[in-house]
Design a protein around this motif. Structure first.
Motif, PDB file in Angstrom:
ATOM      1  N   GLU A 106      10.248  -8.928  -7.642  1.00  9.27           N
ATOM      2  CA  GLU A 106      10.124  -7.790  -8.735  1.00  9.27           C
ATOM      3  C   GLU A 106       9.602  -8.049 -10.043  1.00  9.27           C
ATOM      4  N   THR A 107      10.141  -9.072 -10.593  1.00  8.26           N
ATOM      5  CA  THR A 107       9.459  -9.653 -11.786  1.00  8.26           C
ATOM      6  C   THR A 107       8.122  -9.784 -11.723  1.00  8.26           C
ATOM      7  N   ASP A 108       7.444 -10.397 -10.586  1.00  9.62           N
ATOM      8  CA  ASP A 108       5.906 -10.363 -10.538  1.00  9.62           C
ATOM      9  C   ASP A 108       5.358  -9.254 -10.525  1.00  9.62           C
ATOM     10  N   LEU A 109       5.902  -8.315  -9.738  1.00  5.47           N
ATOM     11  CA  LEU A 109       5.329  -6.903  -9.536  1.00  5.47           C
ATOM     12  C   LEU A 109       5.460  -6.129 -11.123  1.00  5.47           C
ATOM     13  N   ASP A 110       6.263  -6.391 -11.962  1.00  9.20           N
ATOM     14  CA  ASP A 110       6.614  -5.958 -13.383  1.00  9.20           C
ATOM     15  C   ASP A 110       5.489  -6.676 -14.244  1.00  9.20           C
ATOM     16  N   ALA A 111       5.315  -7.963 -13.877  1.00  5.32           N
ATOM     17  CA  ALA A 111       4.025  -8.747 -14.778  1.00  5.32           C
ATOM     18  C   ALA A 111       2.833  -8.117 -14.452  1.00  5.32           C
ATOM     19  N   MET A 112       2.359  -7.730 -13.279  1.00  3.18           N
ATOM     20  CA  MET A 112       1.102  -7.040 -13.128  1.00  3.18           C
ATOM     21  C   MET A 112       1.050  -5.549 -13.446  1.00  3.18           C
ATOM     22  N   ARG A 113       2.158  -4.784 -13.522  1.00  2.00           N
ATOM     23  CA  ARG A 113       2.189  -3.577 -14.019  1.00  2.00           C
ATOM     24  C   ARG A 113       1.874  -3.858 -15.590  1.00  2.00           C
ATOM     25  N   GLU A 114       2.503  -4.648 -16.104  1.00  2.00           N
ATOM     26  CA  GLU A 114       2.424  -4.946 -17.718  1.00  2.00           C
ATOM     27  C   GLU A 114       0.844  -5.198 -17.970  1.00  2.00           C
ATOM     28  N   ASN A 116      -1.503  -4.570 -16.177  1.00  2.00           N
ATOM     29  CA  ASN A 116      -2.530  -3.521 -16.101  1.00  2.00           C
ATOM     30  C   ASN A 116      -2.468  -2.450 -17.201  1.00  2.00           C
ATOM     31  N   ALA A 117      -1.185  -2.375 -17.707  1.00  2.00           N
ATOM     32  CA  ALA A 117      -1.167  -1.242 -18.859  1.00  2.00           C
ATOM     33  C   ALA A 117      -1.901  -1.977 -20.043  1.00  2.00           C
ATOM     34  N   ARG A 118      -1.950  -3.077 -20.431  1.00  2.00           N
ATOM     35  CA  ARG A 118      -2.427  -3.661 -21.365  1.00  2.00           C
ATOM     36  C   ARG A 118      -4.223  -3.591 -21.091  1.00  2.00           C
ATOM     37  N   PHE A 119      -4.669  -3.938 -19.763  1.00  2.00           N
ATOM     38  CA  PHE A 119      -6.034  -3.828 -19.497  1.00  2.00           C
ATOM     39  C   PHE A 119      -6.328  -2.368 -19.544  1.00  2.00           C
ATOM     40  N   ALA A 120      -5.735  -1.341 -19.149  1.00  2.00           N
ATOM     41  CA  ALA A 120      -6.256   0.214 -19.531  1.00  2.00           C
ATOM     42  C   ALA A 120      -6.358   0.364 -20.762  1.00  2.00           C
ATOM     43  N   ALA A 121      -5.466  -0.038 -21.695  1.00  2.00           N
ATOM     44  CA  ALA A 121      -5.301   0.255 -23.311  1.00  2.00           C
ATOM     45  C   ALA A 121      -6.564  -0.513 -23.737  1.00  2.00           C
ATOM     46  N   ALA A 122      -6.888  -1.788 -23.461  1.00  2.00           N
ATOM     47  CA  ALA A 122      -8.053  -2.409 -23.802  1.00  2.00           C
ATOM     48  C   ALA A 122      -9.225  -1.792 -23.750  1.00  2.00           C
ATOM     49  N   GLY A 174     -17.835  -1.178 -12.462  1.00  2.00           N
ATOM     50  CA  GLY A 174     -16.373  -1.590 -11.711  1.00  2.00           C
ATOM     51  C   GLY A 174     -15.222  -1.612 -13.030  1.00  2.00           C
ATOM     52  N   THR A 175     -15.763  -2.170 -14.285  1.00  2.00           N
ATOM     53  CA  THR A 175     -14.725  -2.283 -15.292  1.00  2.00           C
ATOM     54  C   THR A 175     -14.056  -1.293 -15.496  1.00  2.00           C
ATOM     55  N   CYS A 176     -14.610   0.075 -15.525  1.00  2.00           N
ATOM     56  CA  CYS A 176     -13.936   1.089 -15.922  1.00  2.00           C
ATOM     57  C   CYS A 176     -13.027   1.733 -14.937  1.00  2.00           C
ATOM     58  N   ARG A 177     -13.410   1.397 -13.668  1.00  2.00           N
ATOM     59  CA  ARG A 177     -12.646   2.024 -12.727  1.00  2.00           C
ATOM     60  C   ARG A 177     -11.577   1.063 -12.120  1.00  2.00           C
ATOM     61  N   SER A 178     -11.483  -0.359 -12.849  1.00  2.00           N
ATOM     62  CA  SER A 178     -10.521  -1.453 -12.115  1.00  2.00           C
ATOM     63  C   SER A 178      -9.152  -0.829 -12.497  1.00  2.00           C
ATOM     64  N   HIS A 182      -6.526  -1.526  -9.825  1.00  2.00           N
ATOM     65  CA  HIS A 182      -5.321  -2.483 -10.049  1.00  2.00           C
ATOM     66  C   HIS A 182      -4.161  -1.544  -9.628  1.00  2.00           C
ATOM     67  N   GLU A 183      -3.855  -0.427 -10.018  1.00  2.00           N
ATOM     68  CA  GLU A 183      -2.917   0.466  -9.393  1.00  2.00           C
ATOM     69  C   GLU A 183      -2.424   0.354  -8.203  1.00  2.00           C
ATOM     70  N   GLN A 184      -3.454   0.900  -7.348  1.00  2.00           N
ATOM     71  CA  GLN A 184      -3.693   0.838  -5.855  1.00  2.00           C
ATOM     72  C   GLN A 184      -3.214  -0.801  -5.404  1.00  2.00           C
ATOM     73  N   LEU A 185      -3.726  -1.738  -6.104  1.00  2.00           N
ATOM     74  CA  LEU A 185      -3.391  -3.107  -5.775  1.00  2.00           C
ATOM     75  C   LEU A 185      -1.847  -3.343  -5.802  1.00  2.00           C
ATOM     76  N   ILE A 186      -1.233  -2.881  -6.903  1.00  2.00           N
ATOM     77  CA  ILE A 186       0.057  -3.343  -7.203  1.00  2.00           C
ATOM     78  C   ILE A 186       0.862  -2.301  -6.308  1.00  2.00           C
ATOM     79  N   GLU A 187       0.652  -1.134  -6.064  1.00  2.00           N
ATOM     80  CA  GLU A 187       1.331  -0.171  -5.100  1.00  2.00           C
ATOM     81  C   GLU A 187       1.490  -1.038  -3.647  1.00  2.00           C
ATOM     82  N   ALA A 188       0.109  -1.329  -3.356  1.00  2.00           N
ATOM     83  CA  ALA A 188       0.229  -1.971  -1.852  1.00  2.00           C
ATOM     84  C   ALA A 188       1.138  -3.379  -2.009  1.00  2.00           C
ATOM     85  N   CYS A 189       1.036  -4.042  -3.329  1.00  2.00           N
ATOM     86  CA  CYS A 189       1.986  -5.239  -3.155  1.00  2.00           C
ATOM     87  C   CYS A 189       3.395  -4.993  -3.172  1.00  2.00           C
TER      88      CYS A 189
END
Length: 215
Positions: A106-114, A116-122, A174-178, A182-189
């Motif tokens: 779960e800590t790995d998934l949290d790291a991926m979510r965090e 991706n949040a930084r990615f989207a904001a950037a 691809g940059t804008c839709r990533s 990423h969200e789909q990847l995290i959900e699958a993981c």
């Protein structure tokens, strides 16, 4: 009191390599620019030896080209080279995803979510450096969890070739839709759905190959 020891030759070489590589990827040293070991050694506060070793590694990785007794210069961004690199990196990411998904905590998934949040904001802020760092952080969770040193080394070697084009074309294709991918990847993981995670991973890296095709 902790004693301060001189940096080893290996650490100095790695420091020079990372600094020069990052400057090339960021465009601070532009394609076609001639680089000199003495100049960069002075800027980095190092001797010429670790800089020359870094040059050799960067030539091997395709970021520099050298003609003995003549010049060492930054290579141009060549779409065919980026496509080749993206195909290799994509294969490595699919490999590590297959291995990592059942192992994720779960800590790995949290790291991926965090990340991706930084990615989207950037991306929204037009912060290319922040977006690429966050993207690396997200995918590195899978690379680290898979613990395949050969795959990790291959990703580290070829990703800078891709990043140069991504920086130049930031915000397109691809940059804008990533972030959504990423969200789909995290959900699958999170669902331990390896098959879906592999399909999404392939989509992410296919977008980068397509980005090269439009260059």
């Amino acid at each position: 009191m902790v004693s301060i020891r001189p940096l080893s030759r290996t650490l100095l070489r790695d420091r020079a390599y990372e600094a020069i590589r990052d400057a090339i990827v960021a465009g601070e040293i532009e394609p076609g620019a001639v680089v000199r070991d003495a100049d960069l050694a002075e800027r980095l506060g190092l001797s010429r030896a670790p800089v020359r070793e870094a040059f050799s590694r960067l030539v091997d990785e395709g970021l520099l080209e050298s003609k003995p007794q003549s010049y060492t210069r930054v290579t141009p961004v060549v779409a065919a080279d980026v496509r080749d690199a993206a195909a290799v990196v994509a294969a490595m990411h699919e490999l590590v995803t297959r291995v990592a998904v059942p192992r994720l905590r779960e800590t790995d998934l949290d790291a991926m979510r965090e990340a991706n949040a930084r990615f989207a904001a950037a991306v929204r802020a037009g912060d290319v450096d922040g977006a690429l760092r966050a993207d690396d952080d997200l995918h590195h969770v899978l690379v680290r969890t898979a613990a395949n040193r050969a795959a990790a080394a291959t990703v580290a070697r070829y990703t800078p070739l891709i990043r140069r084009l991504e920086r130049r074309r930031f915000g397109e294709a691809g940059t804008c839709r990533s972030a959504g991918l990423h969200e789909q990847l995290i959900e699958a993981c999170a669902a331990r759905d390896t098959g879906t995670a592999l399909r999404v991973t392939a989509d992410i890296w296919r977008g980068l190959e397509e980005l090269a095709d439009t260059d």
